[in-house]
Design an enzyme around this catalytic site. Structure first.
Site, mmCIF file in Angstrom:
data_model
loop_
_atom_site.group_PDB
_atom_site.id
_atom_site.type_symbol
_atom_site.label_atom_id
_atom_site.label_comp_id
_atom_site.label_asym_id
_atom_site.label_seq_id
_atom_site.Cartn_x
_atom_site.Cartn_y
_atom_site.Cartn_z
ATOM 1 N N LYS A 53 62.672 24.953 -42.230
ATOM 2 C CA LYS A 53 62.237 25.780 -43.366
ATOM 3 C C LYS A 53 62.214 27.248 -42.956
ATOM 4 C CE LYS A 53 59.695 21.971 -45.430
ATOM 5 N NZ LYS A 53 58.437 21.259 -45.654
ATOM 6 N N GLN A 97 52.429 21.969 -44.116
ATOM 7 C CA GLN A 97 53.253 20.788 -43.840
ATOM 8 C C GLN A 97 52.372 19.536 -43.812
ATOM 9 O OE1 GLN A 97 56.539 20.811 -43.802
ATOM 10 N NE2 GLN A 97 56.703 18.640 -43.387
ATOM 11 N N ASP A 120 55.225 24.310 -53.008
ATOM 12 C CA ASP A 120 55.469 22.869 -52.935
ATOM 13 C C ASP A 120 55.157 22.203 -54.272
ATOM 14 O OD1 ASP A 120 56.444 21.654 -50.606
ATOM 15 O OD2 ASP A 120 54.532 21.923 -49.547
HETATM 16 N N1 GUN Z 1 55.974 16.394 -45.757
HETATM 17 C C1 GUN Z 1 56.985 15.626 -46.212
HETATM 18 N N2 GUN Z 1 57.582 16.212 -47.269
HETATM 19 C C2 GUN Z 1 56.925 17.371 -47.487
HETATM 20 C C3 GUN Z 1 57.080 18.421 -48.436
HETATM 21 O O1 GUN Z 1 57.930 18.400 -49.320
HETATM 22 N N3 GUN Z 1 56.211 19.452 -48.303
HETATM 23 C C4 GUN Z 1 55.234 19.482 -47.364
HETATM 24 N N4 GUN Z 1 54.409 20.525 -47.341
HETATM 25 N N5 GUN Z 1 55.065 18.536 -46.474
HETATM 26 C C5 GUN Z 1 55.913 17.484 -46.535
#
Ligand code: GUN
Length: 292
Positions: A53, A97, A120
């Site tokens: 990311k 995350q 998100d």
């Molecule tokens: N863990 C697995 N998928 C995601 C996601 O799309 N966003 C976040 N913040 N954590 C994750």
């Protein structure tokens, strides 16, 4: 012969578009989008996702911050980092995350993020807006699936769509987005009877059950559009590193009968990050507009 829903290519196109928007901000002396990613603990998969990311954000010219907190960080520590970022005008998107080491804190942490910076789309305010169709951030993975289908001009309206899985991150929002595109949507889950016949009756199948190779290619309908959201690393003695990435679908030799299908890797995965960048650009535009 089926056509491939190439998430690698489409995500690269989207990143180029975002990069152009950022260049225009820079040329005009305006703020660039800023994304902050918080990672708690040292789960190896989470570390890989967060570094991807950050790398992608930097490549399109975003301001990017990574906040690493120890495994035993308290809920208050995480929330005070979030509050600092909520008040930082150089940051437009905040992502924590998941999963957190202590899952019980997850909801409180999500709700500490300003809904205007919740790229998100996990905050209940954004989930509620999304449910009733008010302009909001869209959850990255399901939005990536829809964008992938739209870029290949795959028709969704009026089709029988089956979403396999009902998670808050993928299955539930995926079904709502397909509904918004006028599909007739069924959600299958662990208690669904006769999954195989549901699959063989569906024009569009989105597999998000989180089990490697659980769906067999022979169950899919002729001419179906199939999207695989699964991502699993499994042992494979024939692979160079002894492991390989696979999805929830075992296409076997059955891709020829399909209209479109997404591979793993190179399908939905890269689209999720492209949508995160796109949400961050939207957050920047909305926040900058509000302060003028
Ligand atoms: N863990 C697995 N998928 C995601 C996601 O799309 N966003 C976040 N913040 N954590 C994750």
């Amino acid at each position: 012969m089926a056509q491939i829903l190439d998430g690698k290519k489409v995500s690269s196109d989207i990143r180029s578009e975002i990069k152009s928007a950022v260049s225009a901000f820079i040329a005009k002396g305006e703020p660039v989008p800023g994304l902050a990613v918080i990672i708690v603990g040292d789960d190896p998969a989470s570390k890989v996702y967060v570094s991807q990311k950050k790398k992608n954000a930097e490549e399109v010219g975003f301001h990017s911050e990574e906040i690493k907190l120890p495994h035993n960080a308290s809920r208050n520590q995480i929330i005070s980092e979030i509050q600092r970022l909520n008040n930082n005008s150089a940051i437009h998107g905040i992502l924590v995350q998941m999963p957190l080491p202590d899952q019980s804190d997850q909801q409180a942490v999500i709700e500490a993020i300003s809904p205007r910076k919740d790229v998100d789309a996990f905050h209940p305010v954004n989930q509620g807006k999304f449910l009733i169709g008010i302009d909001s951030f869209l959850p990255c993975t399901p939005a990536g699936v829809i964008e992938l289908l739209k870029r290949y001009l795959v028709e969704i309206s009026g089709k029988k769509a089956l979403v396999i899985g009902r998670s808050n991150i993928v299955g539930k929002p995926m079904s709502l987005l397909l509904l918004r595109e006028n599909a007739t949507v069924t959600i299958a889950h662990s208690k669904t009877k006769n999954l195989e016949s549901e699959i063989s009756d569906s024009d569009i199948v989105v597999a998000a059950l989180g089990k490697p190779h659980a769906i067999k290619g022979e169950w899919l309908k002729k001419g179906a559009v199939v999207v695989d959201v699964g991502m699993h690393r499994i042992d494979d003695p024939n692979a160079p590193k002894g492991t390989k990435l696979v999805g929830d679908i075992d296409y076997g030799n059955y891709t020829d009968k399909l209209a479109w299908y997404s591979p793993v890797p190179g399908g939905v995965g890269p689209m999720t990050i492209a949508m995160l960048l796109s949400n961050t650009l939207k957050a920047r535009n909305d926040l900058c507009r509000k302060t003028v």
